[in-house]
Motif scaffolding. Sequence first.
Motif, PDB file in Angstrom:
ATOM      1  N   PRO A  37       2.711  -1.804   3.433  1.00 26.91           N
ATOM      2  CA  PRO A  37       2.586  -2.082   2.007  1.00 26.91           C
ATOM      3  C   PRO A  37       1.599  -3.215   1.716  1.00 26.91           C
ATOM      4  CG  PRO A  37       4.658  -2.949   2.852  1.00 26.91           C
ATOM      5  CD  PRO A  37       4.007  -2.208   3.982  1.00 26.91           C
ATOM      6  N   SER A  38       0.855  -3.056   0.640  1.00 25.22           N
ATOM      7  CA  SER A  38      -0.067  -4.090   0.175  1.00 25.22           C
ATOM      8  C   SER A  38       0.663  -5.000  -0.812  1.00 25.22           C
ATOM      9  CB  SER A  38      -1.259  -3.439  -0.528  1.00 25.22           C
ATOM     10  OG  SER A  38      -0.804  -2.770  -1.701  1.00 25.22           O
ATOM     11  N   GLU A  40      -0.125  -5.248  -3.903  1.00 24.88           N
ATOM     12  CA  GLU A  40       0.031  -4.433  -5.110  1.00 24.88           C
ATOM     13  C   GLU A  40       1.237  -3.512  -4.990  1.00 24.88           C
ATOM     14  OE1 GLU A  40      -4.302  -5.469  -4.632  1.00 24.88           O
ATOM     15  OE2 GLU A  40      -2.768  -4.648  -3.299  1.00 24.88           O
ATOM     16  N   HIS A  41       1.432  -2.947  -3.795  1.00 21.64           N
ATOM     17  CA  HIS A  41       2.576  -2.072  -3.542  1.00 21.64           C
ATOM     18  C   HIS A  41       3.877  -2.847  -3.733  1.00 21.64           C
ATOM     19  CE1 HIS A  41       5.580   0.098  -1.177  1.00 21.64           C
ATOM     20  NE2 HIS A  41       4.825   1.182  -1.282  1.00 21.64           N
ATOM     21  N   ASP A  87      10.244   4.645  -1.494  1.00 28.98           N
ATOM     22  CA  ASP A  87      10.093   3.243  -1.876  1.00 28.98           C
ATOM     23  C   ASP A  87      11.308   2.774  -2.673  1.00 28.98           C
ATOM     24  OD1 ASP A  87       7.595   2.638  -0.630  1.00 28.98           O
ATOM     25  OD2 ASP A  87       6.653   3.937  -2.109  1.00 28.98           O
ATOM     26  N   SER A 117       0.011   4.369  -1.891  1.00 26.99           N
ATOM     27  CA  SER A 117      -0.922   3.485  -1.181  1.00 26.99           C
ATOM     28  C   SER A 117      -2.120   4.316  -0.750  1.00 26.99           C
ATOM     29  CB  SER A 117      -0.249   2.891   0.061  1.00 26.99           C
ATOM     30  OG  SER A 117       0.849   2.099  -0.298  1.00 26.99           O
ATOM     31  N   ASN A 120      -1.523   6.635   2.162  1.00 29.77           N
ATOM     32  CA  ASN A 120      -0.489   7.672   2.165  1.00 29.77           C
ATOM     33  C   ASN A 120      -0.476   8.503   0.893  1.00 29.77           C
ATOM     34  OD1 ASN A 120       0.714   6.048   0.247  1.00 29.77           O
ATOM     35  ND2 ASN A 120       2.689   5.932   1.252  1.00 29.77           N
ATOM     36  N   ASP A 144       1.041   4.345  -9.160  1.00 30.80           N
ATOM     37  CA  ASP A 144      -0.201   4.119  -8.426  1.00 30.80           C
ATOM     38  C   ASP A 144      -0.798   2.789  -8.864  1.00 30.80           C
ATOM     39  OD1 ASP A 144      -2.794   4.095  -7.352  1.00 30.80           O
ATOM     40  OD2 ASP A 144      -2.943   6.284  -7.467  1.00 30.80           O
TER      41      ASP A 144
END
Length: 195
Positions: A37-38, A40-41, A87, A117, A120, A144
């Motif tokens: 995960p980033s 942002e995620h 998630d 992401s 994915n 998104d």
Amino acid sequence: MMQPTRRGSTFDDFWAIPEQDRFHELIAGEIVRKAAPSGEHDGSQGGILISLGAPFQRASGGRGGPGGWWFGPEVEILLGLDVVRPDIAGWRRDRCPERPAGMPVKQRPDWVCEVVSPGNARHDTVTKRQLYHRAAIPHYWLIDPLEASLVVMRATPDGYATVLQARRGELVRAEPFEQIELTVGVLLGDDPPEP
């Protein structure tokens, strides 16, 4: 980038992965590592939990919101022969009166949300969308962060139908949580607007 780990895998292969390293899913006999995960995620995942948790994760009829849901982030869920790790997943309390428990959780969720992401996107928008529909999950959301968008889908006999698309800055009533107005930017991790 998300990479398949091993094709022709079994439950035994999946459960042999040490729990602390099991950031994987077992889909159609393939062990697939989830994308890392980033920021942002993580911001989106937190924004969704904050936006929905306070008003909905409580018994129905109480103060503070409509209630009636359980939520779980990154919970391993058994769907037939697949083990997924959405998630965020949600279960209606009228169908699932006790908090879903165990590993994997064996109760089918009523709603799942995936935060897309770059590594994915196809997995979330195609593979898992088809899997969740086969498992009869009534509601599927895609958030998104890069596109700053929300897509809300409802299951139909032929697949998921998109019932709402929105972008940062919009206020929406998104099923199955249409009892309250949601700010798409907050779902993406932005600060809530000042009252």
